[in-house]
Scaffold this motif. Structure first.
Motif, PDB file in Angstrom:
ATOM      1  N   GLY A   4     -37.503  22.522 -31.870  1.00  0.00           N
ATOM      2  CA  GLY A   4     -37.299  21.301 -31.991  1.00  0.00           C
ATOM      3  C   GLY A   4     -35.949  20.850 -32.865  1.00  0.00           C
ATOM      4  N   ALA A   5     -35.954  21.594 -33.936  1.00  0.00           N
ATOM      5  CA  ALA A   5     -34.532  21.408 -34.576  1.00  0.00           C
ATOM      6  C   ALA A   5     -33.322  22.083 -33.992  1.00  0.00           C
ATOM      7  N   PHE A   6     -33.553  22.848 -33.076  1.00  0.00           N
ATOM      8  CA  PHE A   6     -32.496  23.532 -32.177  1.00  0.00           C
ATOM      9  C   PHE A   6     -32.021  22.370 -31.270  1.00  0.00           C
ATOM     10  N   LEU A   7     -32.987  21.617 -30.653  1.00  0.00           N
ATOM     11  CA  LEU A   7     -32.579  20.691 -29.537  1.00  0.00           C
ATOM     12  C   LEU A   7     -32.184  19.464 -30.058  1.00  0.00           C
ATOM     13  N   LYS A   8     -32.429  19.098 -31.255  1.00  0.00           N
ATOM     14  CA  LYS A   8     -32.500  17.773 -31.847  1.00  0.00           C
ATOM     15  C   LYS A   8     -30.967  17.213 -31.887  1.00  0.00           C
ATOM     16  N   ASP A   9     -30.711  15.879 -31.509  1.00  0.00           N
ATOM     17  CA  ASP A   9     -29.800  15.410 -31.606  1.00  0.00           C
ATOM     18  C   ASP A   9     -30.046  13.832 -32.353  1.00  0.00           C
TER      19      ASP A   9
END
Length: 377
Positions: free
Chosen positions: A292-297
């Motif tokens: 989630g943290a990798f994709l989050k914008d």
């Protein structure tokens, strides 16, 4: 019920089928949300663009080709007619059966690792009329297989390519022609179509006649939310995400994620094919944690599209989706039971189900597709 022209059986009238499925969906959700208008299939028959038939051996030794009866994996029902397949696919299947029977090769037996013919899969593009054949056989390099494949290519102009994989398991190889299909998807009010290419092994929705209606509904829901970033989870070859990006020009970014690396490659290819610079595809196992943290914008208001396999999501996946902090979520499912289970968990994380619709992706069967829209409280 009424008779289907030329058939010796009866089936439930289409409107009655829809009513029965609406009742099932209402019962699953226990009336928690009123059902919206059902999205009907434009073609109640001959709508499937994919089939996988298994070879078997009859008591008299005759080679069979058909489906497994329910609960009987080691038996094969020799199919005599099928009203769900596109007509050209059924003609091709009938010819495949004859040629396989004439080959003198027997059906593959998994437990004994003996025989030759295991299964055959056809993929069909309703926009181009092209078909791909995928054999699963004991030896993909057998000269008889190549001979039959060349015969089918000569007899059927629709056959664009033939591939094969070894039984019981192994990598797919291309025998003749191409190993991809192109499907044009055009919405009701669209000026031009979105072109999607997929490989013979890739997942793609089996009813491309209803697909534009499903995608138009997704676009409509996202437009209402005002989201500027869309997370396209379990995105496959990018079908829904790329269609969305093509129709909503205000989007800053569509962030796709998929566990199949080949599908991710095809999604990037499809984005380029459609002239998109704001679509990305990430190779991620969405059933594991810490993505989630990798994709989050966090810069823009966001919406998440979730279209998982029948098994639905896991608690770990749900936690990662919640961590993305989407203001809206669109959950597309071919299994409303697991969809309802997952939505109950999303409710505990502060989401409310706002709308629910039946999509009749699978006419003449008990299966149903549904689309739910959730908003963060």
């Amino acid at each position: 019920s009424h008779e289907c022209g030329g058939c010796s059986y009866q089936h439930l009238h289409y409107e009655a089928q829809l009513k029965a499925k609406e009742n099932i969906l209402t019962e699953i959700y226990q009336g928690q949300v009123p059902l919206g208008n059902t999205i009907k299939s434009p073609k109640p028959f001959q709508y499937r663009n994919k089939c996988e038939f298994t070879f078997g051996q009859g008591p008299d030794g005759k080679l069979l080709l058909g489906l497994h009866p329910e609960g009987k994996f080691f038996e094969v029902l020799d199919l005599q007619e099928c009203h769900l397949l596109e007509a050209e696919m059924w003609r091709l299947i009938q010819r495949i059966k004859v040629l396989a029977q004439q080959s003198g090769l027997t059906a593959f037996k998994d437990l004994e690792n003996s025989g030759f013919w295991a299964s055959v899969t056809l993929r069909y593009s309703s926009s181009s009329g092209q078909i791909l054949i995928l054999w699963k056989v004991q030896d993909p390099k057998h000269p008889k297989l190549l001979e039959i494949s060349e015969t089918l290519r000569e007899e059927f102009a629709s056959v664009a390519g033939v591939c094969a994989k070894p039984a019981p398991r192994g990598e797919t190889c291309r025998l003749i022609g191409q190993d991809t299909l192109a499907q044009a998807v055009k919405g009701e009010n669209a000026v031009s179509s979105v072109d999607l290419v997929y490989q013979v092994d890739n997942f793609f929705q089996i009813n491309t006649h209803i697909l534009p209606l499903l995608m138009d509904r997704v676009v409509e829901l996202i437009k209402i939310t005002g989201a500027e970033v869309v997370y396209d989870l379990f995105g496959g070859v990018g079908a829904i995400g790329i269609y969305t990006a093509s129709h909503l020009k205000h989007l800053k970014k569509v962030i796709g994620a998929e566990a199949d690396p080949l599908a991710c490659q095809m999604a990037l290819f499809n984005a380029e094919l459609n002239g998109l610079s704001n679509y990305e595809s990430n190779y991620l196992n969405l059933y594991k944690g810490k993505w989630g943290a990798f994709l989050k914008d966090e810069r823009y208001k966001s919406c998440t599209i979730v279209d998982p396999p029948r098994a639905g999501l896991t608690s770990k996946t749900i936690r990662e989706i919640v961590a993305l902090n989407p203001q809206t979520m669109i959950y597309v499912s071919c299994n409303p039971s697991t969809q309802k289970r997952d939505i109950d968990e999303f409710k505990q994380a502060g989401f409310t189900i706002q709308s629910l619709q039946l999509i009749d992706m699978f006419p003449q069967t008990l299966h149903l597709e549904s689309i739910a829209c959730l908003v963060k409280n």
